[in-house]
Design an enzyme around this catalytic site. Sequence first.
Site, PDB file in Angstrom:
ATOM      1  N   SER A 305       0.861  -1.202   0.107  1.00 52.99           N
ATOM      2  CA  SER A 305       0.184  -0.058  -0.098  1.00 52.99           C
ATOM      3  C   SER A 305       0.982   1.069   0.133  1.00 52.99           C
ATOM      4  O   SER A 305       2.158   1.256   0.355  1.00 52.99           O
ATOM      5  CB  SER A 305      -0.717   0.211   1.246  1.00 52.99           C
ATOM      6  N   ASP A 306       0.441   2.331  -0.386  1.00 56.11           N
ATOM      7  CA  ASP A 306       1.013   3.475  -0.088  1.00 56.11           C
ATOM      8  C   ASP A 306       0.688   3.738   1.480  1.00 56.11           C
ATOM      9  O   ASP A 306       0.105   3.337   2.158  1.00 56.11           O
ATOM     10  CB  ASP A 306       0.374   4.782  -0.944  1.00 56.11           C
ATOM     11  N   TRP A 307       1.534   5.082   1.840  1.00 56.12           N
ATOM     12  CA  TRP A 307       1.486   5.259   3.179  1.00 56.12           C
ATOM     13  C   TRP A 307       0.021   5.437   3.780  1.00 56.12           C
ATOM     14  O   TRP A 307      -0.621   6.424   3.420  1.00 56.12           O
ATOM     15  CB  TRP A 307       2.265   6.763   3.360  1.00 56.12           C
ATOM     16  N   ALA A 309      -2.604   4.097   3.140  1.00 52.59           N
ATOM     17  CA  ALA A 309      -3.685   3.873   2.321  1.00 52.59           C
ATOM     18  C   ALA A 309      -4.685   2.933   2.896  1.00 52.59           C
ATOM     19  O   ALA A 309      -6.062   2.950   2.328  1.00 52.59           O
ATOM     20  CB  ALA A 309      -3.194   3.384   1.036  1.00 52.59           C
TER      21      ALA A 309
END
Length: 760
Positions: A305-307, A309
């Site tokens: 995932s992104d930060w 997310a």
Amino acid sequence: MNLKLQLPRATMLAMLFMGTALVTNAQKARPKLPKKAIAQQKITQQATAEDKFVAELLSKMTLDEKVGQLSQYVGGSLLTGPKSGALSDSLMARGMVGSILNVGGVANLRQLQDKNMRLSRLKIPLLFAFDVIHGYKTIFPTPLAESCSWDLDLMYRTAKAAAIEASASGIHWTFAPMVDLARDPRWGRIVEGAGEDPFLGCKVAEARVKGFQWNLGKPNSVLACAKHFAAYGAPQAGRDYASVDLAPSTLAEMYLPPYKACIDAGVQTFMSAFNDVNGEPASGSHWLLTQLLRDQWKFKGFVVSDWNAVVQLKTQGVTADDKGAAIMALNAGLDMDMVDGLYNEHIAEAVKKGLVSEATVNASVERILRQKYRLGLFDDAYAFLDEAREQQTVKSAELMALAREAATKSMVLLKNKDALLPLSKNIKRIAVVGPLADNRAEVLGSWKARGEDADVITVVQGLRNKLGTATEVVYVRGCDFLDTKTNEFAQARQAAANADVVIAVVGEKALMSGESRSRAFLSLPGLQQQLIDTLKTAGKPLVTVLMNGRPLTLGHVNEQTDALLEAWFPGTQCGNAVADVLFGDVNPSGKLTVSFPYAEGQIPNHYNYRRSGRPGDMEQTSTVRHIDLKNKNLFPFGYGLSYTSFAYGAVECASRFDANGHLKVAVNVTNTGERDGEETVQLYVADKVASMVRPVKELKGFKKVSIKRGETQRVEFDLHVRDLGFYTNSMKYVVEPGEFEIMVGPNSEELKTKTVVWEK
């Protein structure tokens, strides 16, 4: 090339008999295999060993340990307390940390790996990640800048160099390349990509993935990560994190291809995006992360995932709580949760309640363990942690030379009135003015990893390095980025009046572009425009050097200045590279990969817009236009000047594609100037009649060629009918027969054309 030849039956029987004899006498006479067969045999053996190792390790893991491999945390020196989302000794001891990000340096990472190997039961090595976007400590030009070189080999070499330097400091994995197509310069993260064109974006994506992963499995290469999946570069109004609303045909044709190009290039990891796509959250989308990415595209690596997310799925309103967010993400196909700790907090319980199957957990764990295996971490968890190699590699002379080369090749000459540039090295006095003229911190750009201001060569320093003591270089700042006062203007004007030539170095602060750095107004920030106006009144030749992370609205700047050089954020070797170009030791060859508008109201202003039923740009008419501005970019896609000039001959090709669907296209390009130079020859195609409205033109090929003065070079392209197709709104790729306009030229506007036909 893979040629499949069918052998005669008698030959096959003879070979079968010989093979039986060889097997019988295998102990005495082993057949000598071709190199390709030996290589394939080794791959098969390695895969078998990998399968066995991963399966055995997985069988030993508890459910908590499995979920731990799916969890990534931010590193830090204070590792106390079990707080969710924070790294702790307790998590390590329970085997609940799979990866750590944002820590670099062999000494720091050795401490973390030591602790993990000492405390955890199974001693599964940690995977260390870092945002190595355009360099680690040696900072190269930002990705948008570098894309303007149109030099795929250069982009491969800088990604490879970044991998060598980062891995020497213990990094296993970079969150790059960002391959999001970006058509809106208001969006701050346009600085991280390759611009507005999908064809070019695919080529750049391939080069960067192969560069980062150039020697994968050895401790001088890193895992690449294609991001942000999907369509993160199309947020409404250019506001980062905003919703993405795209026609399926546009999504398939414009935004998805660079991600697929990464898979074709062998990328091992993907990062999910923050945004939703047509209402479906990217980080919770089973269609994106499983059906498309894995089932259709056959991606075998893992998705991070992104930060935060995952937890943000709750904020997006698609789940009521943290537990629901974790379940949605993992079931969608998101393997590793970055920093928010929700997998560790909720997934084991969800498995016990039947909300997530353990098979789903096992599949994600297996993908991550395979990457650790392929990096050699199970053989040696410390393989990347060699302090002697780190000291020898980081900021080496070779890396600095490449950074200087990349910076010069990324710069785009936008204007050169009366051939003011290159400047003579016999100039007696130069006035250098502007907030970026003697600035170290800002010229590295956003995402500078562990780049240090102290290593930066400023423009003032670079000019003095180039010219020595024979030329006086006078520096006056003039103003800061967001000044509201003009108290330094008088001193700047006086310096300009006393100089033989004036160089204004203006633009954005580094963090005026990048993540969460969208801008509504794209003119020069603060009083920089007024500063240029003031310098103009001194009556001396005025060169403007721009440093910025996105296209700016430069109409007035362009009118006021005699020469305009887009240097972007050049990185560590900034000043030396600028001096190389300004004084002609390097002939600029960069061309824009994103269009520069006259005004923000033209956005989106990409070159490959779809046709209108009312085309035209005539006043007092009902056509597709603004009543207060022409339908024209200030600087179009593909544009860039040189210190020499090039003349293009007519487009040469047959009038029809051949029976195999091929068309050879050629053009003669002559260097008509006084210097050797490089030219990027661009091939565009337009489908004249189709079942859907098509773009006015699309890039389908380019070649960067070096041509000596007075010489002519024939540049050839091989176009295939499969390149002429498009996606329908059912996301089906179709190729339709008919007439096509073939266009070749130096940019997307100045083109020689010829019409050809393809018949089934």
